[in-house]
Design a protein around this motif. Structure first.
Motif, PDB file in Angstrom:
ATOM      1  N   TYR A 171       1.209 -11.047  -7.552  1.00 40.39           N
ATOM      2  CA  TYR A 171       0.775  -9.665  -7.346  1.00 40.39           C
ATOM      3  C   TYR A 171       0.909  -8.868  -8.642  1.00 40.39           C
ATOM      4  CZ  TYR A 171       1.434 -10.895  -2.380  1.00 40.39           C
ATOM      5  OH  TYR A 171       1.376 -11.492  -1.149  1.00 40.39           O
ATOM      6  N   GLY A 172       0.306  -7.674  -8.642  1.00 44.11           N
ATOM      7  CA  GLY A 172       0.397  -6.795  -9.804  1.00 44.11           C
ATOM      8  C   GLY A 172       1.470  -5.739  -9.686  1.00 44.11           C
ATOM      9  N   LEU A 173       2.011  -5.540  -8.467  1.00 47.94           N
ATOM     10  CA  LEU A 173       3.037  -4.513  -8.246  1.00 47.94           C
ATOM     11  C   LEU A 173       4.042  -5.031  -7.225  1.00 47.94           C
ATOM     12  CD1 LEU A 173       3.940  -1.479  -8.713  1.00 47.94           C
ATOM     13  CD2 LEU A 173       2.694  -0.991  -6.593  1.00 47.94           C
ATOM     14  N   TYR A 174       5.325  -4.900  -7.565  1.00 49.05           N
ATOM     15  CA  TYR A 174       6.411  -5.261  -6.659  1.00 49.05           C
ATOM     16  C   TYR A 174       7.285  -4.026  -6.447  1.00 49.05           C
ATOM     17  CZ  TYR A 174       4.949  -9.964  -7.940  1.00 49.05           C
ATOM     18  OH  TYR A 174       4.207 -11.099  -8.159  1.00 49.05           O
ATOM     19  N   VAL A 175       7.798  -3.871  -5.239  1.00 48.89           N
ATOM     20  CA  VAL A 175       8.607  -2.701  -4.895  1.00 48.89           C
ATOM     21  C   VAL A 175       9.986  -3.177  -4.462  1.00 48.89           C
ATOM     22  CG1 VAL A 175       8.813  -0.655  -3.451  1.00 48.89           C
ATOM     23  CG2 VAL A 175       6.539  -1.450  -4.170  1.00 48.89           C
ATOM     24  N   LEU A 176      11.027  -2.652  -5.100  1.00 53.12           N
ATOM     25  CA  LEU A 176      12.397  -2.958  -4.722  1.00 53.12           C
ATOM     26  C   LEU A 176      12.855  -2.002  -3.635  1.00 53.12           C
ATOM     27  CD1 LEU A 176      14.093  -3.527  -8.202  1.00 53.12           C
ATOM     28  CD2 LEU A 176      13.145  -5.235  -6.639  1.00 53.12           C
ATOM     29  N   ASP A 177      13.522  -2.538  -2.639  1.00 46.39           N
ATOM     30  CA  ASP A 177      14.001  -1.761  -1.500  1.00 46.39           C
ATOM     31  C   ASP A 177      15.268  -1.008  -1.896  1.00 46.39           C
ATOM     32  OD1 ASP A 177      14.863  -0.768   0.922  1.00 46.39           O
ATOM     33  OD2 ASP A 177      14.453  -2.618   2.039  1.00 46.39           O
ATOM     34  N   GLY A 178      15.127   0.300  -2.105  1.00 42.98           N
ATOM     35  CA  GLY A 178      16.257   1.100  -2.539  1.00 42.98           C
ATOM     36  C   GLY A 178      17.306   1.325  -1.478  1.00 42.98           C
ATOM     37  N   ARG A 199       7.194  -4.737   2.792  1.00 50.85           N
ATOM     38  CA  ARG A 199       5.956  -4.023   3.121  1.00 50.85           C
ATOM     39  C   ARG A 199       4.851  -4.537   2.204  1.00 50.85           C
ATOM     40  NH1 ARG A 199       9.129  -2.688   6.355  1.00 50.85           N
ATOM     41  NH2 ARG A 199       9.673  -0.616   7.153  1.00 50.85           N
ATOM     42  N   GLY A 200       3.617  -4.234   2.569  1.00 50.73           N
ATOM     43  CA  GLY A 200       2.486  -4.610   1.730  1.00 50.73           C
ATOM     44  C   GLY A 200       2.004  -6.011   2.035  1.00 50.73           C
ATOM     45  N   LEU A 201       1.490  -6.670   1.016  1.00 46.11           N
ATOM     46  CA  LEU A 201       1.035  -8.047   1.151  1.00 46.11           C
ATOM     47  C   LEU A 201       2.249  -8.974   1.218  1.00 46.11           C
ATOM     48  CD1 LEU A 201      -1.744  -7.845  -1.590  1.00 46.11           C
ATOM     49  CD2 LEU A 201      -2.103  -7.788   0.890  1.00 46.11           C
ATOM     50  N   HIS A 202       2.122 -10.049   1.991  1.00 43.72           N
ATOM     51  CA  HIS A 202       3.247 -10.965   2.146  1.00 43.72           C
ATOM     52  C   HIS A 202       2.779 -12.399   1.956  1.00 43.72           C
ATOM     53  CE1 HIS A 202       6.504 -12.992   4.804  1.00 43.72           C
ATOM     54  NE2 HIS A 202       6.953 -12.848   3.566  1.00 43.72           N
ATOM     55  N   HIS A 203       3.451 -13.106   1.055  1.00 46.58           N
ATOM     56  CA  HIS A 203       3.164 -14.503   0.791  1.00 46.58           C
ATOM     57  C   HIS A 203       4.248 -15.329   1.475  1.00 46.58           C
ATOM     58  CE1 HIS A 203       3.114 -18.166  -1.933  1.00 46.58           C
ATOM     59  NE2 HIS A 203       1.865 -18.084  -1.542  1.00 46.58           N
ATOM     60  N   TYR A 222       6.871 -10.227  -1.291  1.00 45.09           N
ATOM     61  CA  TYR A 222       6.029  -9.095  -0.905  1.00 45.09           C
ATOM     62  C   TYR A 222       5.529  -8.380  -2.159  1.00 45.09           C
ATOM     63  CZ  TYR A 222       7.817  -9.313   3.931  1.00 45.09           C
ATOM     64  OH  TYR A 222       8.144  -9.705   5.207  1.00 45.09           O
ATOM     65  N   GLY A 223       4.369  -7.724  -2.044  1.00 51.46           N
ATOM     66  CA  GLY A 223       3.868  -6.955  -3.169  1.00 51.46           C
ATOM     67  C   GLY A 223       2.540  -6.305  -2.868  1.00 51.46           C
ATOM     68  N   TYR A 224       1.934  -5.766  -3.907  1.00 57.76           N
ATOM     69  CA  TYR A 224       0.661  -5.056  -3.800  1.00 57.76           C
ATOM     70  C   TYR A 224      -0.209  -5.423  -5.001  1.00 57.76           C
ATOM     71  CZ  TYR A 224       3.038  -1.914  -0.472  1.00 57.76           C
ATOM     72  OH  TYR A 224       3.734  -1.397   0.593  1.00 57.76           O
ATOM     73  N   GLU A 225      -1.472  -5.036  -4.902  1.00 56.25           N
ATOM     74  CA  GLU A 225      -2.404  -5.131  -6.027  1.00 56.25           C
ATOM     75  C   GLU A 225      -2.762  -3.711  -6.451  1.00 56.25           C
ATOM     76  OE1 GLU A 225      -2.831  -7.791  -7.406  1.00 56.25           O
ATOM     77  OE2 GLU A 225      -2.710  -9.427  -5.956  1.00 56.25           O
ATOM     78  N   SER A 226      -2.400  -3.342  -7.651  1.00 57.51           N
ATOM     79  CA  SER A 226      -2.687  -1.973  -8.086  1.00 57.51           C
ATOM     80  C   SER A 226      -2.558  -1.869  -9.592  1.00 57.51           C
ATOM     81  CB  SER A 226      -1.713  -0.984  -7.429  1.00 57.51           C
ATOM     82  OG  SER A 226      -0.460  -0.998  -8.073  1.00 57.51           O
ATOM     83  N   ARG A 281      -1.777   9.506  -4.989  1.00 64.35           N
ATOM     84  CA  ARG A 281      -0.770   9.638  -3.943  1.00 64.35           C
ATOM     85  C   ARG A 281      -0.499   8.261  -3.353  1.00 64.35           C
ATOM     86  NH1 ARG A 281      -3.791   9.764   0.851  1.00 64.35           N
ATOM     87  NH2 ARG A 281      -5.992  10.236   0.495  1.00 64.35           N
ATOM     88  N   TRP A 282       0.719   8.088  -2.909  1.00 68.02           N
ATOM     89  CA  TRP A 282       1.127   6.824  -2.311  1.00 68.02           C
ATOM     90  C   TRP A 282       0.685   6.799  -0.856  1.00 68.02           C
ATOM     91  CZ3 TRP A 282       3.323   2.330  -3.981  1.00 68.02           C
ATOM     92  CH2 TRP A 282       3.822   1.466  -3.002  1.00 68.02           C
ATOM     93  N   THR A 283      -0.061   5.777  -0.481  1.00 66.09           N
ATOM     94  CA  THR A 283      -0.483   5.610   0.913  1.00 66.09           C
ATOM     95  C   THR A 283       0.204   4.424   1.571  1.00 66.09           C
ATOM     96  OG1 THR A 283      -2.357   4.132   0.458  1.00 66.09           O
ATOM     97  CG2 THR A 283      -2.754   6.518   0.271  1.00 66.09           C
ATOM     98  N   GLY A 284       0.653   3.473   0.767  1.00 67.42           N
ATOM     99  CA  GLY A 284       1.230   2.254   1.311  1.00 67.42           C
ATOM    100  C   GLY A 284       0.209   1.271   1.835  1.00 67.42           C
ATOM    101  N   ALA A 285      -1.085   1.592   1.683  1.00 74.52           N
ATOM    102  CA  ALA A 285      -2.149   0.718   2.188  1.00 74.52           C
ATOM    103  C   ALA A 285      -2.206  -0.561   1.360  1.00 74.52           C
ATOM    104  CB  ALA A 285      -3.488   1.442   2.146  1.00 74.52           C
ATOM    105  N   VAL A 286      -2.774  -1.597   1.948  1.00 74.12           N
ATOM    106  CA  VAL A 286      -2.992  -2.846   1.221  1.00 74.12           C
ATOM    107  C   VAL A 286      -4.490  -3.041   1.025  1.00 74.12           C
ATOM    108  CG1 VAL A 286      -0.874  -3.932   2.026  1.00 74.12           C
ATOM    109  CG2 VAL A 286      -2.935  -4.169   3.397  1.00 74.12           C
ATOM    110  N   PRO A 287      -4.864  -3.653  -0.082  1.00 76.40           N
ATOM    111  CA  PRO A 287      -3.974  -4.218  -1.101  1.00 76.40           C
ATOM    112  C   PRO A 287      -3.435  -3.199  -2.106  1.00 76.40           C
ATOM    113  CG  PRO A 287      -6.240  -4.657  -1.692  1.00 76.40           C
ATOM    114  CD  PRO A 287      -6.283  -3.981  -0.341  1.00 76.40           C
ATOM    115  N   ASN A 288      -4.124  -2.035  -2.251  1.00 70.99           N
ATOM    116  CA  ASN A 288      -3.734  -1.044  -3.255  1.00 70.99           C
ATOM    117  C   ASN A 288      -3.077   0.142  -2.569  1.00 70.99           C
ATOM    118  OD1 ASN A 288      -3.478   0.772  -5.349  1.00 70.99           O
ATOM    119  ND2 ASN A 288      -5.606   0.645  -6.023  1.00 70.99           N
ATOM    120  N   PRO A 289      -1.791   0.399  -2.839  1.00 68.01           N
ATOM    121  CA  PRO A 289      -1.086   1.468  -2.128  1.00 68.01           C
ATOM    122  C   PRO A 289      -1.322   2.846  -2.706  1.00 68.01           C
ATOM    123  CG  PRO A 289       0.405   0.399  -3.636  1.00 68.01           C
ATOM    124  CD  PRO A 289      -0.902  -0.356  -3.744  1.00 68.01           C
ATOM    125  N   PHE A 290      -2.058   2.954  -3.824  1.00 68.40           N
ATOM    126  CA  PHE A 290      -2.322   4.245  -4.449  1.00 68.40           C
ATOM    127  C   PHE A 290      -3.749   4.695  -4.156  1.00 68.40           C
ATOM    128  CE2 PHE A 290       0.844   2.478  -7.523  1.00 68.40           C
ATOM    129  CZ  PHE A 290       1.831   3.430  -7.334  1.00 68.40           C
TER     130      PHE A 290
END
Length: 391
Positions: free
Chosen positions: A290-297, A323-327, A333-337, A375-384
């Motif tokens: 993926y191009g974007l990974y999010v760490l769970d704070g 959240r997002g795409l899951h392999h 997990y991650g996103y494309e953005s 703005r952040w939408t959380g949508a997949v594949p691109n959350p922005f």
């Protein structure tokens, strides 16, 4: 995202003058400066960083109180107002200036700075209040101080195959612990141990190498910078210093799969409490790349296995947000953005996501950069989503 040669600086000086003139006069459509429309909550929909004979855009940072945006162009720092008008620039950097972040505690801009051939890695600290004109030399003015990161040097120079030879700046080797190629992403945020408190987090660059298994983590170092004044030294490229902390306050591992040069842009989001890691995609077929990974704070680091190491190793593991795409095969997990060229959280669900490009100016290729409000939408594949577009 590698370093440029010293000979490039002369061209840079000329082009900054040319580009500044073009920007001031609107010389050509590619350089025309038109006011950006304002968002519904007072910030512009985009900020143009200009066009420069430099390296490509690496990172951005915003000082909202003073109304300034900073753009890192590999060997050039540019300061603009929020209408995109250039206020000043810092030149004379022959190392690799990467990601940026603004420290609201001391009002300065922090960035990653590499001198790979000299095996030297620094946090560069710019005093934005002193950047008041174009082409200020980083070596002869008082706008920049640096702090050496010994931990990065140790991992970058590690002789992993025990042959007594340092293989240098190449990914095609078993050397470099964790595949460390240096540093890039930087961001201020909470202690990843979950103990609260602001920390500077520095992310490793990681070589792309599909033949090894010990390079599948993003590596994050955390530092308390409140006492860093005692380490800070001016930049002297002819005599690179080693003044800095003996070790980080914490070292953390995020299992994402191998990427190409690690975390390009790191950002903490105060709205969600999560960390964003924008990367150049990896090439291992066993990972989603993926191009974007999010760490769970919401999950403090836990002690666990650092997978794939030559000998069993445990470390502080931070979790990806589920959240997002899951392999499923890898569990990643991650996103494309976007975000690889600059990512700024406004801590209210909005982000500036940077765009990089080039433009021709009289036969000279100039590098461009622009920060665009999303703005952040959380949508997949691109959350922005670009601010104002439909969900």
């Amino acid at each position: 995202m590698r370093s440029r040669a010293r000979a490039h600086v002369a061209t840079l000086f000329l082009s900054t003058v040319v580009a500044s003139a073009l920007l001031a006069t609107g010389g050509g459509a590619a350089h025309a400066r038109t006011p950006s429309p304002t968002s519904s909550i007072g910030l512009p929909a985009s900020v143009d960083g200009g066009a420069w004979a430099s390296g490509h855009l690496q990172g951005t940072a915003i000082d909202r109180r003073r109304g300034h945006m900073y753009f890192s162009f590999t060997n050039l720092l540019v300061k603009t107002d929020l209408a995109g008008r250039p206020i000043g620039s810092v030149t004379g950097l022959t190392g690799h200036l990467g990601d940026l972040d603004f420290n609201s505690a001391d009002g300065r801009v922090y960035g990653s700075l590499e001198y790979k051939a000299a095996q030297a890695f620094y946090v560069a600290i710019f005093d934005g209040s002193r950047i008041t004109r174009m082409n200020m030399d980083a070596r002869t003015t008082d706008v920049l101080s640096t702090v050496h990161l010994r931990e990065v040097v140790r991992d970058y120079t590690a002789d992993m195959n025990g042959d007594g030879v340092f293989d240098g700046d190449t990914g095609n080797t078993p050397d470099h612990r964790y595949g460390c190629s240096g540093i890039d992403g930087v961001a201020f945020g909470p202690d990843l141990h979950g103990r609260g408190g602001g920390q500077l987090t520095v992310a490793y660059g990681v070589y792309s190498n599909t033949a090894r298994t010990d390079n599948d983590h993003q590596v994050l170092l955390q530092y308390d910078v409140r006492d860093w004044r005692k380490y800070e030294r001016p930049l002297s490229e002819d005599a690179l210093h080693t003044s800095g902390p003996a070790s980080p306050g914490g070292k953390f591992f995020a299992y994402t799969g191998n990427t190409t040069y690690g975390v390009q842009n790191l950002e903490y989001d105060g709205d969600s409490g999560n960390w964003l890691m924008a990367v150049y995609k990896g090439r291992k077929a066993s990972f989603p790349n993926y191009g974007l990974y999010v760490l769970d704070g919401s999950k403090p680091a836990r002690r666990g296995e650092v997978k794939g190491q030559p000998r069993p190793e445990s470390g502080r593991i931070v979790s990806l947000l589920p959240r997002g795409l899951h392999h499923e095969p890898s569990g990643v997990y991650g996103y494309e953005s976007g975000g690889q060229y600059g990512l700024v959280s406004l801590d209210d669900g909005r982000y500036y996501v940077a765009e990089a490009g080039t433009v021709d100016s009289g036969g000279t290729t100039l590098q461009t950069g622009r920060a665009v409000l999303h703005r952040w939408t959380g949508a997949v594949p691109n959350p922005f989503a670009v601010r104002g577009t439909a969900r």
